[in-house]
Design a protein around this motif. Structure first.
Motif, PDB file in Angstrom:
ATOM      1  N   ILE A 102       0.859  -1.194   0.000  1.00 40.24           N
ATOM      2  CA  ILE A 102       0.000   0.000   0.000  1.00 40.24           C
ATOM      3  C   ILE A 102       0.891   1.239   0.000  1.00 40.24           C
ATOM      4  CG2 ILE A 102      -1.895   1.180   1.185  1.00 40.24           C
ATOM      5  CD1 ILE A 102      -2.601  -1.680   0.260  1.00 40.24           C
ATOM      6  N   PRO A 103       0.849   2.080  -1.047  1.00 35.28           N
ATOM      7  CA  PRO A 103       1.773   3.221  -1.124  1.00 35.28           C
ATOM      8  C   PRO A 103       1.416   4.410  -0.228  1.00 35.28           C
ATOM      9  CG  PRO A 103       0.383   3.151  -3.061  1.00 35.28           C
ATOM     10  CD  PRO A 103       0.070   1.916  -2.265  1.00 35.28           C
ATOM     11  N   GLN A 104       0.200   4.406   0.340  1.00 32.92           N
ATOM     12  CA  GLN A 104      -0.213   5.513   1.200  1.00 32.92           C
ATOM     13  C   GLN A 104      -1.025   4.980   2.376  1.00 32.92           C
ATOM     14  OE1 GLN A 104      -2.355   7.697  -1.900  1.00 32.92           O
ATOM     15  NE2 GLN A 104      -0.845   9.347  -1.692  1.00 32.92           N
ATOM     16  N   PHE A 105      -0.813   5.600   3.535  1.00 34.34           N
ATOM     17  CA  PHE A 105      -1.603   5.327   4.730  1.00 34.34           C
ATOM     18  C   PHE A 105      -2.326   6.611   5.125  1.00 34.34           C
ATOM     19  CE2 PHE A 105       1.891   2.227   6.423  1.00 34.34           C
ATOM     20  CZ  PHE A 105       1.404   1.195   5.654  1.00 34.34           C
ATOM     21  N   SER A 132       6.304   3.762   2.822  1.00 39.84           N
ATOM     22  CA  SER A 132       7.375   3.079   2.096  1.00 39.84           C
ATOM     23  C   SER A 132       7.044   1.598   1.892  1.00 39.84           C
ATOM     24  CB  SER A 132       8.694   3.212   2.867  1.00 39.84           C
ATOM     25  OG  SER A 132       8.671   2.353   3.998  1.00 39.84           O
ATOM     26  N   PRO A 133       7.708   0.932   0.955  1.00 36.73           N
ATOM     27  CA  PRO A 133       7.507  -0.512   0.766  1.00 36.73           C
ATOM     28  C   PRO A 133       7.884  -1.330   2.007  1.00 36.73           C
ATOM     29  CG  PRO A 133       8.612   0.429  -1.145  1.00 36.73           C
ATOM     30  CD  PRO A 133       8.580   1.498  -0.082  1.00 36.73           C
ATOM     31  N   THR A 134       8.685  -0.745   2.899  1.00 33.82           N
ATOM     32  CA  THR A 134       9.035  -1.430   4.150  1.00 33.82           C
ATOM     33  C   THR A 134       8.087  -1.064   5.295  1.00 33.82           C
ATOM     34  OG1 THR A 134      10.644   0.303   4.677  1.00 33.82           O
ATOM     35  CG2 THR A 134      11.473  -1.671   3.547  1.00 33.82           C
ATOM     36  N   GLY A 135       7.019  -0.289   4.987  1.00 34.24           N
ATOM     37  CA  GLY A 135       5.981  -0.004   5.975  1.00 34.24           C
ATOM     38  C   GLY A 135       6.273   1.132   6.924  1.00 34.24           C
ATOM     39  N   ASP A 136       7.088   2.098   6.490  1.00 34.22           N
ATOM     40  CA  ASP A 136       7.379   3.269   7.322  1.00 34.22           C
ATOM     41  C   ASP A 136       6.531   4.447   6.863  1.00 34.22           C
ATOM     42  OD1 ASP A 136       9.321   1.601   8.379  1.00 34.22           O
ATOM     43  OD2 ASP A 136      10.978   2.592   7.351  1.00 34.22           O
ATOM     44  N   THR A 157      -4.595   3.232   8.599  1.00 36.34           N
ATOM     45  CA  THR A 157      -5.447   2.535   7.639  1.00 36.34           C
ATOM     46  C   THR A 157      -4.948   2.652   6.202  1.00 36.34           C
ATOM     47  OG1 THR A 157      -6.940   4.349   7.017  1.00 36.34           O
ATOM     48  CG2 THR A 157      -7.416   3.221   9.092  1.00 36.34           C
ATOM     49  N   SER A 158      -5.618   1.894   5.358  1.00 34.38           N
ATOM     50  CA  SER A 158      -5.447   2.001   3.912  1.00 34.38           C
ATOM     51  C   SER A 158      -6.146   3.271   3.434  1.00 34.38           C
ATOM     52  CB  SER A 158      -6.088   0.788   3.228  1.00 34.38           C
ATOM     53  OG  SER A 158      -7.515   0.852   3.368  1.00 34.38           O
ATOM     54  N   GLY A 161      -9.728   3.007   4.169  1.00 35.70           N
ATOM     55  CA  GLY A 161     -10.157   3.014   5.563  1.00 35.70           C
ATOM     56  C   GLY A 161     -10.105   1.680   6.279  1.00 35.70           C
ATOM     57  N   ALA A 162      -9.530   0.637   5.701  1.00 34.05           N
ATOM     58  CA  ALA A 162      -9.362  -0.633   6.424  1.00 34.05           C
ATOM     59  C   ALA A 162      -8.136  -0.508   7.322  1.00 34.05           C
ATOM     60  CB  ALA A 162      -9.180  -1.778   5.430  1.00 34.05           C
ATOM     61  N   TRP A 163      -8.275  -0.881   8.597  1.00 33.27           N
ATOM     62  CA  TRP A 163      -7.173  -0.647   9.523  1.00 33.27           C
ATOM     63  C   TRP A 163      -6.118  -1.749   9.501  1.00 33.27           C
ATOM     64  CZ3 TRP A 163      -5.869  -3.437  13.972  1.00 33.27           C
ATOM     65  CH2 TRP A 163      -6.834  -4.305  14.506  1.00 33.27           C
ATOM     66  N   PHE A 164      -4.849  -1.306   9.622  1.00 36.94           N
ATOM     67  CA  PHE A 164      -3.702  -2.200   9.700  1.00 36.94           C
ATOM     68  C   PHE A 164      -3.079  -2.194  11.095  1.00 36.94           C
ATOM     69  CE2 PHE A 164      -3.067  -0.628   5.116  1.00 36.94           C
ATOM     70  CZ  PHE A 164      -3.933  -1.557   4.595  1.00 36.94           C
TER      71      PHE A 164
END
Length: 169
Positions: A102-105, A132-136, A157-158, A161-164
């Motif tokens: 996911i490229p944006q949070f 980032s691709p590493t989730g930062d 979230t994405s 709006g789905a939460w991670f």
């Protein structure tokens, strides 16, 4: 006359002291949430079946390296996540494990509040930020909180709006 005013003065002082603690009026900069740990979505919270305050989980389990979130009464929000990636286990496909596709949070702040005298949930979203691709990712913004805002929860979230990840773990 003086004795009659004393209880009213006492009541006014009590309201002034208690109202901010109850979430009434809170437009100052006091910190109302300071989460040093966020929990990642896992079964049974993946998908929409077990949504938290109307926010469904991501469709697959995630994991998180490090994260924190702080929210102030005036709506200032800061969220910092590191290593928010798809879980390194089944049911995540092997080629996606340990990655962030996911490229944006964004963040959703969920408050318990009142509307027309009834208790309700109010979810307020932020703008999207790069991830980032590493989730930062870092979210540093201000939002308009409902008044009152009781028991705030912060979700990462994405774009949909789905939460991670969520505060309160």
């Amino acid at each position: 006359m003086r004795k009659a005013l004393l209880p009213l003065v006492g009541l006014a002082v009590a309201v002034a002291l208690v109202a901010p603690a109850l979430g009434i009026g809170g437009d100052d900069g006091r910190k109302v949430l300071d989460a040093k740990v966020l929990g990642s979505v896992s079964e049974p919270y993946t998908g929409s079946a077990n949504a938290i305050r109307g926010v469904g989980g991501g469709g697959l389990p995630w994991e998180i390296g490090d994260a924190n979130a702080s929210l102030r009464a005036d709506g200032r929000l800061h969220v910092d996540v590191e290593g928010l990636v798809l879980a390194r286990r089944s049911p995540v496909p092997a080629n996606l494990q340990g990655t962030n596709p996911i490229p944006q949070f964004k963040a959703i702040v969920s408050c318990l509040t009142t509307a027309s005298g009834a208790a309700t949930t109010s979810n307020v979203s932020t703008a999207l930020v790069p991830a980032s691709p590493t989730g930062d990712a870092e979210i540093d913004t201000s939002i308009e909180l409902p008044s009152p805002c009781f028991a705030p929860i912060v979700f990462v979230t994405s774009p949909g709006g789905a939460w991670f990840a969520v505060s309160g773990r």
